[in-house]
Design a protein around this motif. Structure first.
Motif, short mmCIF file in Angstrom:
data_model
loop_
_atom_site.label_atom_id
_atom_site.label_comp_id
_atom_site.label_asym_id
_atom_site.label_seq_id
_atom_site.Cartn_x
_atom_site.Cartn_y
_atom_site.Cartn_z
N LEU A 239 44.67 42.54 41.99
CA LEU A 239 45.70 41.57 42.38
C LEU A 239 46.16 41.82 43.82
N LEU A 240 46.43 43.07 44.16
CA LEU A 240 46.88 43.38 45.53
C LEU A 240 45.80 43.05 46.54
N GLN A 241 44.54 43.33 46.19
CA GLN A 241 43.43 42.99 47.11
C GLN A 241 43.44 41.48 47.38
N ARG A 242 43.63 40.71 46.32
CA ARG A 242 43.61 39.25 46.50
C ARG A 242 44.78 38.81 47.38
N LEU A 243 45.96 39.36 47.11
CA LEU A 243 47.15 38.94 47.87
C LEU A 243 47.01 39.32 49.35
#
Ligand code: GLU
Length: 294
Positions: A239-243
């Motif tokens: 999720l953090l990678q995507r954000l």
């Protein structure tokens, strides 16, 4: 452009000596990196400034050298990169996804108990067994937050999980899981099961989740090989990678080793360290053999 060669990493925390479980993880990284002509990096995960100590870092380096594992030069040390983590936090904050939380662990527990007593329904827990944060501090007014910050009240920074997920809506969140033979499959992630996770601890502008995501990207890590205890947390990392617009590496999760009594090896249980084994006359070859790396 020629595809860049794979990059693996072994990322111990210098809060104690390495045990056989760490040796297994490091040797598996070495084996899988060699198999695909990849590079192997060492990363020192020392954001916990109270528990991590330079003598443990030296011990880790000695143990790895003794085992005969070679790493690319100049390991990255997380405590030297707090500014980079802060910049990532600022970006998430600018998206409206970060909020300060002044609750202590005890207060979270008490709030959860009150809710359970009120509803008669058990409160949900995250995959590590901690109660999901009941979002108490999300109700605070801007004024109240400012006053507490100005007063210097200790606080963590949390991710507003629902808002973060809303930003990624539409595109499925997933990563590629690979096994030792190299076969791969896609795994969908479910970060919501972690609730509003901590992105920055009280004392430093980061958390394990944030720094691992920033570092894997900065270091160009393409293959993460780590223990199954971190499999569920990968949901947060994806999720953090995507954000943050970062590439998602491929992941492999290896089993955790247990001792004779069936207990998982852990520094916190003072499992026998490689240093102890060495002092008792073990050789690196014997350790490699014992762990299945001949
Ligand atoms: N520093 C973590 C540990 O020692 C490993 C983190 C990771 O491999 O992502 O357990």
């Amino acid at each position: 452009m020629a595809p860049s060669s794979p990059v693996f990493r072994f990322a111990p925390s210098p809060n104690g000596r390495l045990h056989l479980g760490h040796a297994y993880s490091a040797l598996l990284n070495e084996r899988l990196a060699k198999r695909c002509h990849g590079r192997l990096l060492l990363r020192i995960e020392d954001i916990d400034l109270t528990r991590c100590r330079p003598e443990f870092e030296q011990g880790i380096r000695d143990d790895l050298a003794w085992l005969g594992i070679s790493f690319a030069p100049n390991p990255r040390r997380q405590s030297e990169h707090f500014e980079e983590y802060r910049r990532a936090l600022d970006r998430l904050d600018a998206m409206g996804l970060v909020y300060p939380c002044f609750c202590s662990r005890q207060e979270v527990k008490a709030a959860v108990r009150r809710r359970e007593a009120g509803t008669g329904v058990p409160w949900p827990h995250d995959p590590d067994g901690a109660p999901l944060y009941p979002r108490t501090c999300r109700g605070s007014s801007d004024d109240a937050v400012r006053r507490r910050r100005e007063a210097g009240d200790a606080h963590v920074l949390r991710l507003a999980m629902d808002r973060a997920l809303a930003r990624t809506a539409g595109e499925p969140l997933a990563y590629r899981l690979f096994d030792e033979s190299g076969a791969e499959r896609e795994v969908a992630v479910e970060p919501a099961r972690w609730g509003d996770v901590v992105l920055a601890r009280r004392d430093v502008p980061t958390s394990y989740h944030l720094s691992v995501v920033v570092d894997d990207a900065v270091q160009g890590v393409s293959h993460v090989v780590r223990g199954r205890d971190l499999e569920a947390a990968t949901d947060i990392h994806v999720l953090l990678q995507r954000l943050l617009g970062l590439l998602t590496p491929r992941y492999h999760f290896h089993p955790l080793l247990s001792d004779e009594s069936g207990q998982k090896l852990a520094k916190s249980r003072s499992s026998r360290s490689l240093a102890d084994l060495r002092a008792q006359g073990a050789t690196p070859e014997a350790v490699r053999r014992q762990l299945g790396f001949t």
